[in-house]
Design a protein around this motif. Structure first.
Motif, PDB file in Angstrom:
ATOM      1  N   VAL A 103       0.841  -1.203   0.000  1.00 39.18           N
ATOM      2  CA  VAL A 103       0.000   0.000   0.000  1.00 39.18           C
ATOM      3  C   VAL A 103       0.875   1.251   0.000  1.00 39.18           C
ATOM      4  O   VAL A 103       0.686   2.168  -0.809  1.00 39.18           O
ATOM      5  CB  VAL A 103      -0.948   0.009   1.208  1.00 39.18           C
ATOM      6  N   LYS A 104       1.845   1.293   0.892  1.00 38.99           N
ATOM      7  CA  LYS A 104       2.683   2.493   1.019  1.00 38.99           C
ATOM      8  C   LYS A 104       3.601   2.691  -0.182  1.00 38.99           C
ATOM      9  O   LYS A 104       3.825   3.817  -0.621  1.00 38.99           O
ATOM     10  CB  LYS A 104       3.495   2.410   2.306  1.00 38.99           C
ATOM     11  N   ASP A 180      -4.192  11.956  15.562  1.00 40.25           N
ATOM     12  CA  ASP A 180      -3.398  13.016  14.963  1.00 40.25           C
ATOM     13  C   ASP A 180      -2.588  13.656  16.087  1.00 40.25           C
ATOM     14  O   ASP A 180      -3.087  14.536  16.793  1.00 40.25           O
ATOM     15  CB  ASP A 180      -4.299  14.035  14.274  1.00 40.25           C
ATOM     16  N   GLY A 181      -1.363  13.185  16.287  1.00 40.94           N
ATOM     17  CA  GLY A 181      -0.586  13.624  17.444  1.00 40.94           C
ATOM     18  C   GLY A 181      -1.196  13.047  18.714  1.00 40.94           C
ATOM     19  O   GLY A 181      -1.349  11.839  18.847  1.00 40.94           O
ATOM     20  N   ASP A 182      -1.576  13.928  19.630  1.00 44.01           N
ATOM     21  CA  ASP A 182      -2.215  13.494  20.872  1.00 44.01           C
ATOM     22  C   ASP A 182      -3.722  13.721  20.846  1.00 44.01           C
ATOM     23  O   ASP A 182      -4.386  13.638  21.884  1.00 44.01           O
ATOM     24  CB  ASP A 182      -1.603  14.244  22.066  1.00 44.01           C
ATOM     25  N   GLY A 198      -0.508   8.386   5.225  1.00 45.93           N
ATOM     26  CA  GLY A 198      -0.219   9.733   5.713  1.00 45.93           C
ATOM     27  C   GLY A 198       0.366   9.739   7.110  1.00 45.93           C
ATOM     28  O   GLY A 198       0.853   8.719   7.610  1.00 45.93           O
ATOM     29  N   ALA A 199       0.283  10.901   7.753  1.00 44.60           N
ATOM     30  CA  ALA A 199       0.895  11.074   9.069  1.00 44.60           C
ATOM     31  C   ALA A 199      -0.010  10.624  10.210  1.00 44.60           C
ATOM     32  O   ALA A 199       0.467  10.301  11.300  1.00 44.60           O
ATOM     33  CB  ALA A 199       1.285  12.547   9.266  1.00 44.60           C
TER      34      ALA A 199
END
Length: 243
Positions: A103-104, A180-182, A198-199
């Motif tokens: 996928v990546k 998403d982060g915290d 993604g991120a």
């Protein structure tokens, strides 16, 4: 690791054979055994991407999602993506990669669009089945509930965001609860796109392709989404994916 037993060949020649002859026979036997051991093992060959088993029976999500829908969605659509992907990657370096790696590696590559579409759909669907469970919905685990309150104001507000993303996705696609982060965040992706590339980290998803609900709900996507969030959503799965 198990070891294959190889024939000993003639390691004990009959009496009267000269020492030199014994040595030659022993060397030949050792060489034959070594050559057998060097043969390629079938297990070492490329393993095709497999269709993972459902985490429950086909009728386990009824009446919210019928066994008929699961039969087509999992048995035809999901399996179809698996079969297509294996045909596309056969004989290529990707045949030795994990599904996530495929996928990546294919994301955003114009010459690998078909590979990405099928690989991402295999991954997304597997994630979707685990995002649901019989007797789901209800109150999330304490840690997830606290994050929902911190990020959205309440559990209900988080569910409303997921419903809005599901309804706001024009055509086919997915609504996602992601880390998403915290913070928790709700996003939507079209077609086969996935947060995996993604991120943000996917925690849970809702499939809003028509084949996910049309046999049971026809064009009433809102009813399908509401029923999933109230009765099937697997908050435990989302909570486990946070770490």
């Amino acid at each position: 690791m198990s070891h294959t037993h190889h024939p000993s060949f003639a390691t004990h020649p009959a009496p009267g054979v000269s020492p030199r002859r014994r040595l030659l026979i022993g060397a030949a036997a050792a060489l034959a055994a070594a050559s057998l051991g060097a043969l390629p093992r079938r297990a070492a060959a490329s393993t095709p991407v497999a269709l993972p088993p459902l985490p429950y029976g086909e009728s386990a999500l009824a009446p919210v999602i019928s066994a008929n829908t699961i039969g087509f969605h999992y048995g035809k659509h999901h399996k179809g993506y698996v079969d297509n992907l294996n045909k596309l990657i056969a004989g290529t370096p990707m045949a030795d990669q994990s599904l996530e790696q495929i996928v990546k590696a294919s994301a955003g590559q114009a010459d690998k669009t078909a590979i990405f579409n099928n690989a991402a759909q295999v991954w997304n669907h597997t994630f979707y089945w685990n995002s649901l469970k019989p007797g789901g919905g209800g109150e999330p685990p304490a840690a997830l509930r606290e994050r929902m309150v911190a990020s959205f104001g309440s559990v209900d507000a988080c569910k409303k965001e997921l419903a809005a993303a599901s309804m706001g996705q024009f055509g086919s696609g997915w609504a996602w609860l992601v880390r998403d982060g915290d913070k928790l965040k709700v996003v939507r992706t079209p077609n086969a796109e996935t947060p995996l590339t993604g991120a943000s980290k996917p925690l849970l998803t809702i499939d809003v392709w028509e084949h996910a609900y049309y046999l049971d709900y026809q064009n009433r996507r809102a009813d399908y989404v509401a029923a999933l969030l109230d009765k099937l959503v697997n908050w435990d799965f989302a909570n486990q994916n946070w770490g």
